[in-house]
Motif scaffolding. Structure first.
Motif, short mmCIF file in Angstrom:
data_model
loop_
_atom_site.label_atom_id
_atom_site.label_comp_id
_atom_site.label_asym_id
_atom_site.label_seq_id
_atom_site.Cartn_x
_atom_site.Cartn_y
_atom_site.Cartn_z
N GLU A 18 0.82 -1.21 0.00
CA GLU A 18 0.00 0.00 0.00
C GLU A 18 0.85 1.26 0.00
OE1 GLU A 18 -2.42 0.09 3.51
OE2 GLU A 18 -0.74 0.47 4.85
N PHE A 19 0.30 2.29 -0.56
CA PHE A 19 0.96 3.59 -0.66
C PHE A 19 1.10 4.23 0.72
CE2 PHE A 19 2.19 7.61 -2.22
CZ PHE A 19 1.41 8.58 -1.63
N VAL A 20 2.25 4.85 0.94
CA VAL A 20 2.49 5.59 2.18
C VAL A 20 2.67 7.08 1.90
CG1 VAL A 20 4.01 5.89 4.17
CG2 VAL A 20 3.53 3.59 3.31
N ALA A 21 3.66 7.41 1.06
CA ALA A 21 3.96 8.82 0.78
C ALA A 21 4.77 8.92 -0.50
CB ALA A 21 4.73 9.45 1.93
N ALA A 22 4.72 10.07 -1.14
CA ALA A 22 5.50 10.28 -2.36
C ALA A 22 5.84 11.75 -2.51
CB ALA A 22 4.73 9.79 -3.59
N GLY A 43 7.08 20.08 -7.05
CA GLY A 43 7.06 20.57 -5.68
C GLY A 43 5.90 20.04 -4.88
N ARG A 44 5.57 18.80 -5.10
CA ARG A 44 4.34 18.23 -4.51
C ARG A 44 4.66 16.97 -3.70
NH1 ARG A 44 -0.03 14.75 -6.26
NH2 ARG A 44 1.14 14.13 -8.13
N THR A 45 4.00 16.86 -2.57
CA THR A 45 4.05 15.64 -1.77
C THR A 45 2.62 15.15 -1.54
OG1 THR A 45 3.99 16.89 0.30
CG2 THR A 45 6.17 16.28 -0.55
N SER A 46 2.50 13.86 -1.28
CA SER A 46 1.19 13.31 -0.94
C SER A 46 1.38 12.19 0.07
CB SER A 46 0.47 12.80 -2.20
OG SER A 46 1.23 11.81 -2.87
N TYR A 47 0.32 11.96 0.85
CA TYR A 47 0.38 11.01 1.95
C TYR A 47 -0.90 10.18 2.00
CZ TYR A 47 4.20 13.97 3.50
OH TYR A 47 5.37 14.69 3.55
N ALA A 48 -0.75 8.94 2.42
CA ALA A 48 -1.92 8.13 2.70
C ALA A 48 -2.61 8.70 3.93
CB ALA A 48 -1.50 6.68 2.95
N ALA A 49 -3.92 8.53 3.97
CA ALA A 49 -4.70 9.06 5.09
C ALA A 49 -4.23 8.49 6.43
CB ALA A 49 -6.18 8.76 4.88
N ALA A 50 -3.78 7.24 6.42
CA ALA A 50 -3.39 6.58 7.67
C ALA A 50 -2.13 7.17 8.29
CB ALA A 50 -3.19 5.10 7.42
N VAL A 51 -1.33 7.89 7.50
CA VAL A 51 -0.06 8.40 8.02
C VAL A 51 0.01 9.92 8.01
CG1 VAL A 51 1.09 6.32 7.21
CG2 VAL A 51 1.23 8.40 5.84
N LYS A 52 -0.97 10.57 7.41
CA LYS A 52 -0.93 12.03 7.29
C LYS A 52 -0.89 12.68 8.67
CE LYS A 52 -2.83 15.47 4.17
NZ LYS A 52 -3.84 15.73 3.13
N GLY A 53 0.03 13.62 8.82
CA GLY A 53 0.19 14.28 10.10
C GLY A 53 1.22 13.61 11.00
N ARG A 54 1.60 12.38 10.67
CA ARG A 54 2.60 11.66 11.46
C ARG A 54 3.89 11.42 10.66
NH1 ARG A 54 1.68 6.55 12.92
NH2 ARG A 54 0.26 6.09 11.20
N PHE A 55 3.76 11.20 9.37
CA PHE A 55 4.91 10.91 8.50
C PHE A 55 5.16 12.10 7.58
CE2 PHE A 55 4.44 5.96 8.26
CZ PHE A 55 4.37 5.91 9.64
N THR A 56 6.43 12.31 7.26
CA THR A 56 6.80 13.27 6.23
C THR A 56 7.83 12.64 5.30
OG1 THR A 56 8.52 14.25 7.61
CG2 THR A 56 6.34 15.32 7.64
N ILE A 57 7.94 13.20 4.08
CA ILE A 57 8.84 12.64 3.07
C ILE A 57 9.78 13.73 2.58
CG2 ILE A 57 7.06 12.92 1.25
CD1 ILE A 57 8.31 10.39 -0.09
#
Length: 122
Positions: free
Chosen positions: A46-50, A56-70
Protein backbone atom coordinates in the motif's frame (compact mmCIF):
# COMPACT_ATOMS: atom_id res chain seq x y z
CA UNK A 1 21.80 -0.08 -13.61
CA UNK A 2 19.33 1.57 -11.28
CA UNK A 3 19.54 0.68 -7.62
CA UNK A 4 17.48 1.84 -4.67
CA UNK A 5 19.03 1.09 -1.30
CA UNK A 6 16.90 1.53 1.81
CA UNK A 7 18.11 1.78 5.37
CA UNK A 8 16.88 2.82 8.78
CA UNK A 9 14.31 0.19 9.66
CA UNK A 10 14.17 -1.49 13.02
CA UNK A 11 12.21 -2.08 16.21
CA UNK A 12 10.62 0.83 18.03
CA UNK A 13 7.99 1.24 20.71
CA UNK A 14 4.61 2.73 19.94
CA UNK A 15 4.81 6.51 20.04
CA UNK A 16 8.42 6.52 18.92
CA UNK A 17 10.08 7.68 15.73
CA UNK A 18 12.15 6.23 12.92
CA UNK A 19 13.72 7.73 9.82
CA UNK A 20 14.08 5.63 6.68
CA UNK A 21 16.49 6.54 3.90
CA UNK A 22 16.48 5.58 0.24
CA UNK A 23 19.50 6.32 -1.91
CA UNK A 24 19.07 5.97 -5.66
CA UNK A 25 21.89 5.39 -8.10
CA UNK A 26 22.16 4.81 -11.81
CA UNK A 27 19.98 7.74 -12.87
CA UNK A 28 18.17 10.74 -11.50
CA UNK A 29 14.46 10.98 -10.83
CA UNK A 30 13.87 14.71 -10.76
CA UNK A 31 11.11 14.50 -13.37
CA UNK A 32 9.06 11.75 -11.74
CA UNK A 33 7.97 10.69 -8.30
CA UNK A 34 9.85 8.85 -5.62
CA UNK A 35 7.74 7.23 -2.97
CA UNK A 36 7.36 4.86 -0.07
CA UNK A 37 5.04 1.90 0.13
CA UNK A 38 4.57 -0.75 2.81
CA UNK A 39 3.39 -4.31 3.02
CA UNK A 40 2.22 -6.04 6.16
CA UNK A 41 1.98 -9.85 6.36
CA UNK A 42 -1.02 -11.13 4.44
CA UNK A 43 -1.84 -7.73 3.00
CA UNK A 44 -1.31 -5.99 -0.32
CA UNK A 45 1.43 -3.43 -0.77
CA UNK A 46 0.00 0.00 0.00
CA UNK A 47 0.96 3.59 -0.66
CA UNK A 48 2.49 5.59 2.18
CA UNK A 49 3.96 8.82 0.78
CA UNK A 50 5.50 10.28 -2.36
CA UNK A 51 7.31 13.36 -3.58
CA UNK A 52 7.68 14.97 -7.00
CA UNK A 53 10.52 17.46 -6.97
CA UNK A 54 9.73 19.04 -10.31
CA UNK A 55 6.15 19.73 -9.27
CA UNK A 56 7.06 20.57 -5.68
CA UNK A 57 4.34 18.23 -4.51
CA UNK A 58 4.05 15.64 -1.77
CA UNK A 59 1.19 13.31 -0.94
CA UNK A 60 0.38 11.01 1.95
CA UNK A 61 -1.92 8.13 2.70
CA UNK A 62 -4.70 9.06 5.09
CA UNK A 63 -3.39 6.58 7.67
CA UNK A 64 -0.06 8.40 8.02
CA UNK A 65 -0.93 12.03 7.29
CA UNK A 66 0.19 14.28 10.10
CA UNK A 67 2.60 11.66 11.46
CA UNK A 68 4.91 10.91 8.50
CA UNK A 69 6.80 13.27 6.23
CA UNK A 70 8.84 12.64 3.07
CA UNK A 71 11.77 15.04 2.94
CA UNK A 72 14.24 14.52 0.14
CA UNK A 73 17.47 15.71 -1.34
CA UNK A 74 17.08 15.99 -5.09
CA UNK A 75 20.75 16.76 -5.61
CA UNK A 76 21.71 13.59 -3.75
CA UNK A 77 18.94 11.52 -5.33
CA UNK A 78 17.85 10.53 -1.85
CA UNK A 79 14.45 10.42 -0.24
CA UNK A 80 13.61 9.90 3.40
CA UNK A 81 10.57 8.85 5.37
CA UNK A 82 10.36 10.50 8.75
CA UNK A 83 7.93 8.49 10.86
CA UNK A 84 6.68 9.98 14.12
CA UNK A 85 4.04 8.84 16.61
CA UNK A 86 4.38 5.29 15.34
CA UNK A 87 1.55 2.84 15.94
CA UNK A 88 1.57 -0.95 16.04
CA UNK A 89 -0.41 -0.94 12.81
CA UNK A 90 2.54 0.74 11.07
CA UNK A 91 4.44 -2.54 11.34
CA UNK A 92 5.37 -3.65 7.81
CA UNK A 93 8.15 -3.98 5.30
CA UNK A 94 8.70 -0.54 3.82
CA UNK A 95 9.74 -0.20 0.17
CA UNK A 96 11.22 2.73 -1.67
CA UNK A 97 10.04 3.24 -5.25
CA UNK A 98 11.17 5.54 -8.05
CA UNK A 99 10.22 6.89 -11.45
CA UNK A 100 6.56 7.04 -10.64
CA UNK A 101 4.17 8.56 -13.17
CA UNK A 102 1.67 9.12 -10.38
CA UNK A 103 1.97 9.07 -6.63
CA UNK A 104 -0.33 6.47 -5.16
CA UNK A 105 -0.29 3.45 -7.45
CA UNK A 106 2.11 0.53 -7.12
CA UNK A 107 1.90 0.03 -10.88
CA UNK A 108 3.06 3.59 -11.57
CA UNK A 109 6.62 2.96 -10.39
CA UNK A 110 9.40 1.32 -12.37
CA UNK A 111 12.05 0.73 -9.72
CA UNK A 112 11.87 -0.75 -6.24
CA UNK A 113 14.21 -1.23 -3.34
CA UNK A 114 14.63 -4.47 -1.43
CA UNK A 115 12.56 -3.33 1.54
CA UNK A 116 13.35 -2.63 5.17
CA UNK A 117 11.44 -4.03 8.15
CA UNK A 118 9.76 -1.67 10.59
CA UNK A 119 8.32 -3.25 13.72
CA UNK A 120 6.37 -1.19 16.23
CA UNK A 121 5.79 -2.83 19.59
CA UNK A 122 2.98 -2.00 22.00
Amino acid sequence: QVQLVESGGGLVQAGGSLRLSCAASGRTFSSHAMGWFRQAPGKDREFVAAISWSAGRTSYAAAVKGRFTIPGDNAQNTVYLQMNSLKTEDTAVYYCAANGLSHGSVKAYDYWGQGTQVTVSA
